[in-house]
Structure formats: structure tokens, C-alpha cells
Design an enzyme around this catalytic site. Sequence first.
Site, short mmCIF file in Angstrom:
data_model
loop_
_atom_site.label_atom_id
_atom_site.label_comp_id
_atom_site.label_asym_id
_atom_site.label_seq_id
_atom_site.Cartn_x
_atom_site.Cartn_y
_atom_site.Cartn_z
CD GLU A 47 -0.86 3.07 -5.38
OE1 GLU A 47 -0.77 1.83 -5.35
OE2 GLU A 47 -1.85 3.69 -4.94
NE ARG A 51 -0.32 -3.94 -9.07
CZ ARG A 51 -1.60 -3.62 -9.21
NH1 ARG A 51 -2.16 -3.69 -10.41
NH2 ARG A 51 -2.32 -3.24 -8.18
CB THR A 75 2.04 -3.28 -5.64
OG1 THR A 75 1.07 -2.65 -6.48
CG2 THR A 75 1.68 -4.76 -5.58
CE LYS A 135 -4.70 -0.06 -2.32
NZ LYS A 135 -3.58 -0.32 -3.24
#
Length: 215
Positions: A47, A51, A75, A135
Site C-alpha cells: 500500500e 500523502r 489514504t 480496515k
Amino acid sequence: MTLYSRDAETDAITALAPIIPVLTVRSVEDGLAQARALVAGGLTAIEVTLRTPSALAAIAAIADQVPGAVVGAGTIVSPDQIDDAVAAGARFLVSPGATTDLAEAAAAAPVPFLPGCATASEAMALRELGFRTLKLFPAEAVGGARLLAALAAPLPDLRFCPTGGIDLVKAADYLKLPNVACVGGSWMLPKEALAAGDFARVEALAREAAGLRRL
């Protein structure tokens, strides 16, 4: 209401390894080096968090240049990021939480999506959209393994990828739970090793993480 329909694909990705490493990349080259070390250590589902400015380009490079890597984008916080991440080559998507708009967009996403939740009510809302693998974030801060153990009885058809504040020892405890599909973490990517370019250490830590046993 769109119902999520990618459970089999999601299961296949979460089954690749007990741990999904979470990468924050400084550049495309940095992302490639991290991914190669992780895959060499046995962690193939990766993953990359959205960001940093290099994240999408790193996803594209990893998808194209790292054999064996199954790269995803993390994210995801707005629906417009879904198309950008998939266009870059992301094969799965992860969000830290799920607003109504994001959850509905996630349910219609063209690749597997792990939406984030932190409470039973949030998990139930995502369940109503058809999601069965979620998650849990930030896992340690919201109750960790104790919370997931408590959710197993009332929500027996849900599985989780807890992420946030987890290390090797804690990951082993999570993987003992029947409703944990895999664990997300970044402890195999210590900042000092990345700063020093010590990817042999990253590979060794990845191999240790890949050796963790699930229930």
C-alpha cells in the site's frame, strides 16, 4: 444503493501475505527501492499512501517495474482519488475512514477497496453497502485486538485489516483472531534504514513479517 461485489478479489489480495506494508514515498526511486525489498522479503501486497507528491508516479512505476508486486493506494479520502489511483495502476484501494460519499464511491470502485472504520456503527454502515473486509484505523488507538475480539460475535461475517500503531509483536496477536484477514503496518520500513539506503534490513524485516502465522 450500490452493493460491493468484489469480495473474492479482496480475499485474494488479503491472502497474499499476513502483512500489508504501508509505504510513504519520497520519490519514485524511493518507492521502487522499498517495493523491491518488500517483495524480495515475501510481502507482495503493498500500500502506497497518497500523502506525498510522488505517490501516484511511484504506484505506476512499481506496477510496471517490480515483478510480483500487487500495489495499492492508501489514504484515499475523496472519491476523485479513486480514478487517479486506478489510472496509475493501483490494484486495490484503502481509506482511513469512510464518509457517505466516499463509501458509495468505494462500493462502485473498479478494484477491491478496504474502507476504514473505527467503531461498530461505522462497520455496520459499511456492511450495509456490501463490504465484508474493512480496515480498522487507527487500530491501537481505538481498542485494537480487544475491540476486534468483541466485534467477532455480533458481526461474524466481517473481517478486518487493522492498521495503526502495530509492530511485529502486536501483529502476531491480531493474527490470532478469526476476524483478522491481515495486518497493515510500516515497522519493516524503519526511517533510519530508509534514510541510510539500507534496503537489506528492510528485506530482512519484511521476511520476518511474512513469516507470521495466521489463525
